[in-house]
Scaffold this active site. Structure first.
Site, mmCIF file in Angstrom:
data_model
loop_
_atom_site.group_PDB
_atom_site.id
_atom_site.type_symbol
_atom_site.label_atom_id
_atom_site.label_comp_id
_atom_site.label_asym_id
_atom_site.label_seq_id
_atom_site.Cartn_x
_atom_site.Cartn_y
_atom_site.Cartn_z
ATOM 1 N N THR A 111 49.586 15.192 -27.418
ATOM 2 C CA THR A 111 48.498 15.886 -26.716
ATOM 3 C C THR A 111 48.873 17.329 -26.374
ATOM 4 O OG1 THR A 111 47.608 13.833 -25.877
ATOM 5 C CG2 THR A 111 47.076 15.783 -24.615
ATOM 6 N N THR A 170 52.959 11.489 -25.207
ATOM 7 C CA THR A 170 53.481 10.665 -24.108
ATOM 8 C C THR A 170 53.431 9.164 -24.416
ATOM 9 O OG1 THR A 170 51.323 10.636 -23.029
ATOM 10 C CG2 THR A 170 52.874 12.342 -22.320
ATOM 11 N N ASP A 171 52.604 8.772 -25.428
ATOM 12 C CA ASP A 171 52.428 7.325 -25.663
ATOM 13 C C ASP A 171 53.745 6.608 -25.957
ATOM 14 O OD1 ASP A 171 49.762 7.608 -25.229
ATOM 15 O OD2 ASP A 171 49.178 7.586 -27.341
HETATM 16 N N1 ASP Z 1 47.928 10.662 -27.944
HETATM 17 C C1 ASP Z 1 48.960 11.293 -27.296
HETATM 18 C C2 ASP Z 1 50.298 10.965 -27.949
HETATM 19 O O1 ASP Z 1 50.595 11.564 -28.956
HETATM 20 C C3 ASP Z 1 48.995 11.059 -25.860
HETATM 21 C C4 ASP Z 1 49.792 12.130 -25.208
HETATM 22 O O2 ASP Z 1 50.493 12.874 -25.834
HETATM 23 O O3 ASP Z 1 49.698 12.213 -23.975
HETATM 24 O O4 ASP Z 1 51.063 10.167 -27.463
#
Ligand code: ASP
Length: 344
Positions: A38, A110-111
């Site tokens: 993200t 973050t995932d």
């Molecule tokens: N979809 C995102 C990821 O690549 C979520 C994030 O980065 O917060 O994990």
């Protein structure tokens, strides 16, 4: 006399011109590896190139001499063990080839950040700060948190206190240990917690401050070494649930896997169906690790050890899988693997 005058003039030139130029060149060197997530997203999709992501935060140059390298441009739910291997290799290569680097920053979704952080924490061979950073809001959202998080990651990276603490994650001004953080929120910017173990410190506006250091082995003290590892052992995770059907494990038993992690009920307890299924695949003789799906408190599971299963005292299933993969690069002895789980 004339030559003394020349010397004096050279000295003046050095003091007034060269020293500031040299000092500018003496900013700590920070290398940023971008992977997507993200933090690199517009409307939720990772689209921004590595250099563009970094250029968007010119304040970084107040702290460090920055170099950028795009490693990948994917959402972190798409990360896989090959990506981890390549990333760890690239970091180890950078450390060998560019000893002048003060810190390596990895921008990441973050995932699956907690998985990459744990993997790198055990496989990169350095005491320089390796910091992983992401954001919960896309770059085009109001109050995007990416720029401040990236700036804080660099501030932590160049902090002398961050040295030797393993891979760290910086998000929302909090500093977490790569081993301990867990993503706990689908939306909010305060998404990482280490629950009972807490944050290591904070990247506050006035200073970067640490209150504690991780004691479990990591980086230079970890005995895992990926040199010569082309592929990681294959380990699956199965989630237990009320009314688990043992047939699921029979199907898993047909797969060509090197190990299995059971995400159990609290305390390592399992359903009748799971216990029956485990009996059915016993002759496969692969290491089976029991990890609790409850995020706090250790599991003891003495009777399970007697059954020949391995207990993950406090690592959740996704991290227990990583540790089992790495353990299997060293040994297939279940007693030794249990010792590794007790140690890491
Ligand atoms: N979809 C995102 C990821 O690549 C979520 C994030 O980065 O917060 O994990």
């Amino acid at each position: 006399m004339r030559s003394y005058l020349n010397l004096f003039l050279y000295l003046l030139l050095f003091i007034f011109f060269l020293t500031p130029i040299q000092l500018m060149g003496q900013q700590p060197k920070v290398h940023i590896l971008t992977t997507g997530g993200t933090i690199a997203s517009v409307n939720g999709a990772p689209m921004i190139d590595g250099p563009q992501l970094v250029q968007a935060v010119p304040q970084l140059l107040d702290y460090a001499d920055i170099s950028v390298e795009e490693f990948s441009k994917i959402g972190s739910s798409k990360m896989n063990p090959e990506n981890w291997l390549q990333l760890a290799r690239r970091i180890n290569e950078l450390i060998r080839e560019k000893p002048e680097i003060a810190s390596i920053i990895i921008t990441h979704g973050t995932d699956s950040m907690e998985e990459t952080a744990f993997f790198l924490n055990l496989t990169v061979k350095t005491n320089i700060p390796v910091i992983i950073v992401g954001s919960m809001r896309s770059s085009n959202e109001i109050s995007a948190d990416g720029p401040a998080n990236l700036l804080n990651a660099v501030r932590v990276g160049i902090s002398p206190e961050a040295k030797g603490k393993g891979v760290l994650v910086v998000l929302n001004e909090n500093i977490s240990a790569g081993r301990d953080l867990i993503k706990i929120n689908n939306r909010r910017v305060e998404t990482f917690k280490a629950h009972e173990l807490g944050y290591l410190g904070f990247a506050d506006p006035d200073t970067v401050i640490f209150y504690r250091a991780p004691l479990k082995p990591h980086t230079l003290n970890s005995h895992f070494d990926l040199r010569g590892t082309e592929q990681l052992p294959k380990v699956d995770i199965i989630q237990d649930f009320a009314g688990f059907d043992p047939e699921i494990l029979e199907l898993i038993g047909q797969r060509d896997i090197d190990g299995l992690v059971i995400s159990s009920f609290a305390g390592g307890r399992m359903s009748y169906g799971m216990l029956e299924g485990l009996e059915k695949i016993a002759d496969k003789n692969i290491p089976i690790v029991i990890a609790s799906s409850i995020k706090q408190g250790r599991i003891i599971g003495k009777p399970y050890r007697e059954q020949g299963w391995i207990i993950s005292p406090d690592l959740p299933a996704n991290k227990a899988r990583i540790l089992l993969m790495l353990a299997l690069t060293k040994t297939s002895d279940k007693g030794d693997i249990q010792e590794i789980f007790n140690t890491y």
